[in-house]
Design a protein around this motif. Structure first.
Motif, PDB file in Angstrom:
ATOM      1  N   VAL A   1       0.938  -1.558   0.052  1.00 36.16           N
ATOM      2  CA  VAL A   1       0.331   0.357   0.343  1.00 36.16           C
ATOM      3  C   VAL A   1       0.679   1.531   0.002  1.00 36.16           C
ATOM      4  CG1 VAL A   1      -1.776   0.994   1.413  1.00 36.16           C
ATOM      5  CG2 VAL A   1      -1.985  -1.103   1.661  1.00 36.16           C
ATOM      6  N   VAL A   2       0.545   2.183  -0.712  1.00 38.29           N
ATOM      7  CA  VAL A   2       1.826   3.486  -1.012  1.00 38.29           C
ATOM      8  C   VAL A   2       0.889   4.265   0.259  1.00 38.29           C
ATOM      9  CG1 VAL A   2       1.797   5.269  -2.638  1.00 38.29           C
ATOM     10  CG2 VAL A   2       1.490   3.262  -3.869  1.00 38.29           C
ATOM     11  N   LEU A   3       2.448   4.897   1.064  1.00 39.74           N
ATOM     12  CA  LEU A   3       1.966   5.580   2.254  1.00 39.74           C
ATOM     13  C   LEU A   3       2.216   6.790   2.309  1.00 39.74           C
ATOM     14  CD1 LEU A   3       4.107   3.188   5.023  1.00 39.74           C
ATOM     15  CD2 LEU A   3       1.936   3.012   4.821  1.00 39.74           C
ATOM     16  N   ALA A   4       3.167   7.384   0.724  1.00 33.08           N
ATOM     17  CA  ALA A   4       3.424   8.247   1.037  1.00 33.08           C
ATOM     18  C   ALA A   4       2.149   8.605  -0.084  1.00 33.08           C
ATOM     19  CB  ALA A   4       4.349   9.026  -0.231  1.00 33.08           C
ATOM     20  N   ASP A   5       1.863  10.904   0.134  1.00 30.81           N
ATOM     21  CA  ASP A   5       0.677  11.811  -0.611  1.00 30.81           C
ATOM     22  C   ASP A   5       0.805  11.152  -1.745  1.00 30.81           C
ATOM     23  OD1 ASP A   5      -0.319  11.848   1.758  1.00 30.81           O
ATOM     24  OD2 ASP A   5       0.036  14.329   1.426  1.00 30.81           O
ATOM     25  N   LYS A   6       1.615  11.518  -2.637  1.00 28.47           N
ATOM     26  CA  LYS A   6       2.199  11.114  -3.685  1.00 28.47           C
ATOM     27  C   LYS A   6       3.557  10.348  -4.438  1.00 28.47           C
ATOM     28  CE  LYS A   6       0.317  13.708  -7.714  1.00 28.47           C
ATOM     29  NZ  LYS A   6       0.128  14.762  -8.205  1.00 28.47           N
ATOM     30  N   ALA A   7       3.419   8.988  -4.828  1.00 22.44           N
ATOM     31  CA  ALA A   7       4.706   9.086  -5.086  1.00 22.44           C
ATOM     32  C   ALA A   7       5.280   8.445  -5.918  1.00 22.44           C
ATOM     33  CB  ALA A   7       5.435   7.122  -4.319  1.00 22.44           C
ATOM     34  N   GLU A   8       6.352   9.117  -6.973  1.00 25.00           N
ATOM     35  CA  GLU A   8       7.140   8.631  -8.387  1.00 25.00           C
ATOM     36  C   GLU A   8       7.523   7.265  -8.389  1.00 25.00           C
ATOM     37  OE1 GLU A   8       9.220  12.283  -7.874  1.00 25.00           O
ATOM     38  OE2 GLU A   8       7.833  13.719  -8.993  1.00 25.00           O
ATOM     39  N   VAL A   9       6.692   6.464  -9.529  1.00 25.19           N
ATOM     40  CA  VAL A   9       7.731   5.153 -10.166  1.00 25.19           C
ATOM     41  C   VAL A   9       8.850   5.687 -10.995  1.00 25.19           C
ATOM     42  CG1 VAL A   9       7.125   3.375 -10.962  1.00 25.19           C
ATOM     43  CG2 VAL A   9       5.366   4.833  -8.771  1.00 25.19           C
ATOM     44  N   ARG A  10       9.626   5.378 -10.753  1.00 25.77           N
ATOM     45  CA  ARG A  10      10.484   5.333 -11.967  1.00 25.77           C
ATOM     46  C   ARG A  10      11.298   4.289 -12.784  1.00 25.77           C
ATOM     47  NH1 ARG A  10      13.012  10.399  -9.853  1.00 25.77           N
ATOM     48  NH2 ARG A  10      12.429  11.139  -8.137  1.00 25.77           N
ATOM     49  N   TYR A  11      11.388   4.322 -13.628  1.00 23.05           N
ATOM     50  CA  TYR A  11      11.776   3.525 -15.140  1.00 23.05           C
ATOM     51  C   TYR A  11      13.432   2.790 -14.327  1.00 23.05           C
ATOM     52  CZ  TYR A  11       9.711   5.131 -18.994  1.00 23.05           C
ATOM     53  OH  TYR A  11       8.849   5.538 -19.496  1.00 23.05           O
ATOM     54  N   GLU A  12      13.731   3.035 -13.275  1.00 18.10           N
ATOM     55  CA  GLU A  12      15.153   2.615 -13.543  1.00 18.10           C
ATOM     56  C   GLU A  12      15.303   2.576 -11.106  1.00 18.10           C
ATOM     57  OE1 GLU A  12      18.401   2.460 -15.897  1.00 18.10           O
ATOM     58  OE2 GLU A  12      17.705   4.561 -15.969  1.00 18.10           O
ATOM     59  N   PRO A  13      15.648   1.977 -10.605  1.00 17.61           N
ATOM     60  CA  PRO A  13      16.342   1.880  -9.326  1.00 17.61           C
ATOM     61  C   PRO A  13      16.714   3.072  -9.012  1.00 17.61           C
ATOM     62  CG  PRO A  13      16.606  -0.141 -10.033  1.00 17.61           C
ATOM     63  CD  PRO A  13      16.959   0.710 -10.833  1.00 17.61           C
ATOM     64  N   PHE A  14      17.236   4.628  -9.573  1.00 12.43           N
ATOM     65  CA  PHE A  14      17.826   5.135  -9.442  1.00 12.43           C
ATOM     66  C   PHE A  14      17.434   6.368  -8.617  1.00 12.43           C
ATOM     67  CE2 PHE A  14      19.566   3.024 -12.440  1.00 12.43           C
ATOM     68  CZ  PHE A  14      20.656   2.332 -11.346  1.00 12.43           C
ATOM     69  N   SER A  15      17.770   7.448  -7.701  1.00 14.87           N
ATOM     70  CA  SER A  15      16.934   8.618  -7.291  1.00 14.87           C
ATOM     71  C   SER A  15      17.185   9.559  -9.326  1.00 14.87           C
ATOM     72  CB  SER A  15      16.834   8.899  -6.595  1.00 14.87           C
ATOM     73  OG  SER A  15      18.626   9.499  -6.649  1.00 14.87           O
TER      74      SER A  15
ATOM     75  N   GLY B   1       7.166  -0.511 -12.513  1.00 11.44           N
ATOM     76  CA  GLY B   1       8.594   0.790 -11.991  1.00 11.44           C
ATOM     77  C   GLY B   1       8.670   1.294 -10.862  1.00 11.44           C
ATOM     78  N   TRP B   2       9.978   1.285 -10.841  1.00  5.54           N
ATOM     79  CA  TRP B   2      10.327   1.066  -9.538  1.00  5.54           C
ATOM     80  C   TRP B   2       9.990   2.132  -8.459  1.00  5.54           C
ATOM     81  CZ3 TRP B   2      13.647  -3.160  -7.891  1.00  5.54           C
ATOM     82  CH2 TRP B   2      14.388  -3.808  -9.333  1.00  5.54           C
ATOM     83  N   VAL B   3       9.816   1.944  -8.021  1.00  2.00           N
ATOM     84  CA  VAL B   3       9.575   3.219  -5.902  1.00  2.00           C
ATOM     85  C   VAL B   3      10.182   2.634  -4.841  1.00  2.00           C
ATOM     86  CG1 VAL B   3       7.740   2.104  -5.230  1.00  2.00           C
ATOM     87  CG2 VAL B   3       8.078   4.672  -5.400  1.00  2.00           C
ATOM     88  N   SER B   4      10.532   4.135  -4.160  1.00  2.00           N
ATOM     89  CA  SER B   4      11.427   4.077  -2.492  1.00  2.00           C
ATOM     90  C   SER B   4      10.800   3.459  -2.026  1.00  2.00           C
ATOM     91  CB  SER B   4      11.524   5.833  -2.575  1.00  2.00           C
ATOM     92  OG  SER B   4      11.836   5.567  -1.235  1.00  2.00           O
ATOM     93  N   ARG B   5      11.634   2.668  -0.945  1.00  2.42           N
ATOM     94  CA  ARG B   5      11.161   1.879   0.084  1.00  2.42           C
ATOM     95  C   ARG B   5      10.079   2.615   1.094  1.00  2.42           C
ATOM     96  NH1 ARG B   5      14.883  -3.012   1.171  1.00  2.42           N
ATOM     97  NH2 ARG B   5      13.288  -4.253   2.402  1.00  2.42           N
TER      98      ARG B   5
END
Lengths: 598, 252
Positions: free
Chosen positions: B188-202, B236-240
């Motif tokens: 479940v997403v906890l952040a108000d808005k989470a960015e999902v990226r193409y690669e696991p880098f910020s 996509g990749w999202v921060s843990r």
């Protein structure tokens, strides 16, 4: 289409155009004028056409003055025709002319200069007589016929049919947009400022042509209805209307112009037109002879009543459909009164309102089976035209009520509760927390990861296998005597051995050898599935040999049986040593035969 | 040996449940009534850190988080409660209400008819519940096979009874398999808005965004990044830190 065909078509079109141009160049130009009518009345507008044949290039001749007539340019129209291979073209410049006085007038001949040449037209005669006929649009005689600003080409007027009205009296109101010598586009719905006067929505506008003061106007008429909500004097208006006015070199082409090419030479200007303000005097309804059940309906109405059923059970609803039709302010029309309703339960009626009718569908529930009709329905209204009150009465309406009143009370209470529940507005939030911790358990240990869970399944499976084996064996024991005897033999032999051993210990030689012989006889006949008669020394040895028993074992058997025979028949061998030896041989033999698969 | 350990654990849990747990629940309820939701959460969390769990416990934490305005954690704990008390009416109502408050209104793709039917039938069971159901069915079949030796009536209807039981058994096993497969991947997403990226880098390109309370499937884990799949199939990749897994693998 193939490329070749396309090319040939293009060449043919080009050749045709070239031919037309050459033909046109060779044409002679002529100039004619014509009038739509020759006999006119003052104020009547007709079309005057200036036709140039043989060319389409002659510009508008700026024909702005004509004695005894007002003149306004409408616009040009051109024509090209090829008849029997002969090309002809023409341009017509159209004007509206309106006579200002009576008499006989001649228009023309007119002269127009074009490309260094002067073209002269013919002349037309117009006879103008006095206008004795009724004005074209009678309603323009009431308020608002005067333009708000006469000097303007586009303006709006606000025209209620009455300015002295009764409270709640529905009065038609017209808002007209007038335009001359200009095009009007992007016309929005009018807005009307008003206090204590309720104005309905405007209907779809109607386009007309009217002449006011000898000038022809194109009009767009928006109609609606108003009624006053308070007694006194109130202002109606000003009405405002947003639109775009299009001017074309000061010479308009047509009203409400939306011509694509018109845009090329025109200037459009968005404007907000405002009408004059009207004063409306609102009178109260007369107190005199006002009916008791009058509820404010103003207009001229008719009443119609119908029942959904003529027969109904006690407690079941019947719908009374009351339709009020006519003209007037339907907002003031409320549900008519139904008399003698003590024995009925009435619900709020469902109301449907249209422009010229209002319907009330009233659910009525008879509460007693003694009811035989629904009472009279009365409707009173005030007619502002005749300035009198009227009351329409319909009914009573016969109704056959069947069934008993028993149980109706409970049913009614239920219905009321249900009604209340339906009307209830429910709030939204989360439910309260749990006060008990529930079935707490150690986190993260589902049953399927517990080995005991799977062991249980294995155990159940083994149990089944055990039961299956047991059942099969039991079945065999019941059905197969030989198998049963074979299975029984060792157990019985062991028991017999114990008793023989006891006899040996007691020194009872005769019983001992009897027991030994019986043991061997029973054991081997069970093992070999022989009948008791077949258990003789020779037959036993013979059967065992045929089953592959070794000689030393057979020798042992023969020795034991010989010892038994000697003891039983010759009473030899009763010594303890001999008995012990026989017993040992017997034990050994039983073990050996027990191990063999016979 | 195993029996002894199980007995000790059972005694410990019972003792804890009867005294400390009730105390904790009482204390937390007082905090909840007073509007001290953070303190109530702390009380409930103490039980979780003690290695205990129950549907009611997760439900209460979900309520507290909702009251603090944390819709993401509220959804997460209601999801956790659903695994243990899926048939609880309050839970169902609160869960629906919280979903309706989410930015995406808790929109989810409608599963296939067959799956919806299974959810309806087996929705009231936890994973343990389905395990028990499967065992009961298994024992029932074995009992039928045994009693057929002794009872004519059983022998007469044996085929019909075993066929029906076998079908229920297979379906229940399938549902159990599905539940176990999903466990550990639902998040479940906890952040108000989470960015999902193409690669696991910020600094990787953002592919799409997911809003608070959205349910996603975890596909892969790489250090501090989760590879997630949205219900519409986008991955996509999202921060843990931005999401939380509903139940770890091996949990119910």
């Amino acid at each position: 289409m193939k490329r070749g065909t396309l090319f040939i078509s293009a060449v043919l079109v080009l050749l045709m155009l070239l031919f037309m141009c050459l033909s046109a160049a060779a044409e002679n130009v002529s100039f004619e004028i014509s009038a739509e009518k020759e006999d006119l009345r003052t104020g009547e507008t007709i079309r005057l056409s200036l036709t140039f044949k043989g060319t389409r290039d002659v510009p508008e001749p700026h024909f702005t003055h004509l004695d005894a007539f007002t003149i306004s340019y409408i616009g040009p129209s051109s024509r090209v025709a090829i008849i029997n291979g002969r090309y002809s073209s023409s341009i017509i410049h159209n004007y509206h002319i309106t006579p200002l006085k009576t008499g006989s007038f001649q228009i023309g001949p007119l002269a127009v200069k074009y490309n260094g040449n002067t073209y002269t037209s013919n002349a037309v005669k117009i006879n103008v007589t006095e206008d004795t006929a009724a004005p074209p649009i009678p309603q323009d005689q009431v308020y608002g016929t005067k333009p708000y600003k006469k000097t303007e080409r586009v303006f709006i007027t606000l025209t209620p049919t009455k300015t002295t009205v009764y409270i709640n009296e529905a009065v038609p109101v017209a808002l007209r947009l007038f335009a001359r010598d200009a095009g009007v586009r992007e016309i929005e719905l009018p807005e009307l400022s008003n206090v204590n006067i309720s104005v309905g929505q405007f209907d779809k506008p109607i386009q007309r042509r009217v002449v006011i003061g000898g000038i022809q106007y194109e009009t767009l008429e928006f109609n609606t209805t108003m009624f006053a909500t308070s007694v006194g004097q109130f202002k109606l208006g000003p009405a405002s209307l947003d639109c775009t006015v299009v001017m074309r070199d000061n010479l308009p082409r047509s009203f409400f112009d939306d011509n694509l090419f018109g845009n090329m030479f025109t200037s459009a200007k968005p404007v907000t037109l405002k009408s004059e303000v009207m004063t409306i005097s609102v009178l109260p309804l007369p107190e005199e002879s006002r009916p008791k059940d009058f509820r404010g309906a103003v207009g001229s109405f008719d009443l119609d009543v119908g029942l959904s059923a003529q027969e109904v059970k006690v407690g079941d609803p019947v719908t009374v459909k009351i339709s009020i039709t006519g003209k007037g302010n339907f907002n003031t029309v409320t549900a008519p009164v139904i008399s003698a309703t003590e024995d009925f339960k009435l619900y709020d009626p469902a109301v449907k309102q249209n422009k010229n009718s209002k319907t009330f569908e009233q659910a009525v529930i008879p509460m007693k089976n003694t009811i035989n009709s629904i009472g009279q329905i009365r409707f009173s209204y005030f007619d502002p035209v005749s300035q009198t009150y009227h009351t329409i009465t319909k009914g009573p309406f016969p109704l056959l009520v069947t069934g008993s009143d028993a149980g109706l009370k409970a049913k009614t209470i239920d219905a009321q509760t249900k009604e209340k529940r339906q009307q209830e507005v429910l709030g939204k939030d989360i439910a309260y927390i749990k006060e008990a911790p529930g079935a707490l358990k150690i986190k993260g240990r589902p049953l399927y990861l517990n080995p005991l869970y799977w062991l249980l399944h294995v155990f159940v499976l083994l149990l089944y296998v055990g039961v299956l084996v047991y059942h099969r064996r039991r079945q065999r024991l019941q059905g197969d005597d030989g198998y049963a005897r074979k299975l029984r033999a060792p157990k019985q032999a062991r028991a017999a051995l114990r008793s023989v051993k006891a006899l040996l210990a007691e020194g009872k030689a005769e019983e001992f050898y009897d027991g030994v012989f019986r043991l061997i006889s029973d054991y081997l006949s069970d093992k070999l599935h022989l009948s008791p008669g077949e258990a003789t020394k020779s037959s036993l040895v013979g059967v065992l040999r045929s089953r592959g028993v070794q000689d030393d074992t057979l020798k042992m058997l023969e020795d034991i049986l010989s010892a038994c025979d000697k003891a039983r028949y010759a009473r030899i061998g009763f010594g303890a040593d001999e008995m012990s030896k026989t017993y040992q041989q017997l034990e050994e033999l039983i073990v050996l035969i027990g191990k063999m698969k016979l | 040996m195993i029996r002894h350990i199980a007995l000790i654990l059972l005694m410990a849990v019972t003792a804890y449940g009867s005294d400390t747990t009730k105390e904790v629940f009482k204390k937390a309820a007082v905090y909840y009534v007073e509007g001290k939701y953070e303190s109530a959460i702390a009380q409930y969390e103490s039980l979780l850190t003690g290695g205990l769990e129950s549907g009611e416990l997760y439900y209460n934490i979900g309520n507290c988080y909702f009251k603090t305005g944390d819709l993401g954690r509220s959804t997460l704990y209601y999801e956790r409660a659903k695994r243990l008390i899926p048939n609880d009416a309050d839970l169902k109502a609160n869960y629906e209400f919280v979903r309706s408050q989410l930015p995406d209104k808790g929109k989810s793709q409608q599963p296939a008819l067959f799956k919806r039917l299974l959810d309806r039938v087996f929705g009231v069971f936890t994973i343990d519940g389905i395990c028990v159901m499967i065992t009961v069915l298994y024992i029932f079949v074995v009992a039928l096979l045994i009693t057929r030796f002794y009872l004519d009536a059983v022998r007469r209807y044996l085929l019909l009874l075993i066929s029906i039981t076998a079908i229920v058994f297979v379906v229940a096993s399938f549902v159990l398999y599905e539940r176990i497969s999903v466990a550990g991947s639902e998040a479940v997403v906890l952040a108000d808005k989470a960015e999902v990226r193409y690669e696991p880098f910020s600094d990787a390109t953002v592919f799409f965004t997911i809003t608070v309370g959205t349910k996603v499937q975890v596909q892969q884990i790489k250090s501090d990044w989760y590879k997630v799949r949205r219900l519409d199939g986008k991955q996509g990749w999202v921060s843990r830190k931005a999401i939380a897994v509903v139940a770890e693998k091996g949990e119910q």
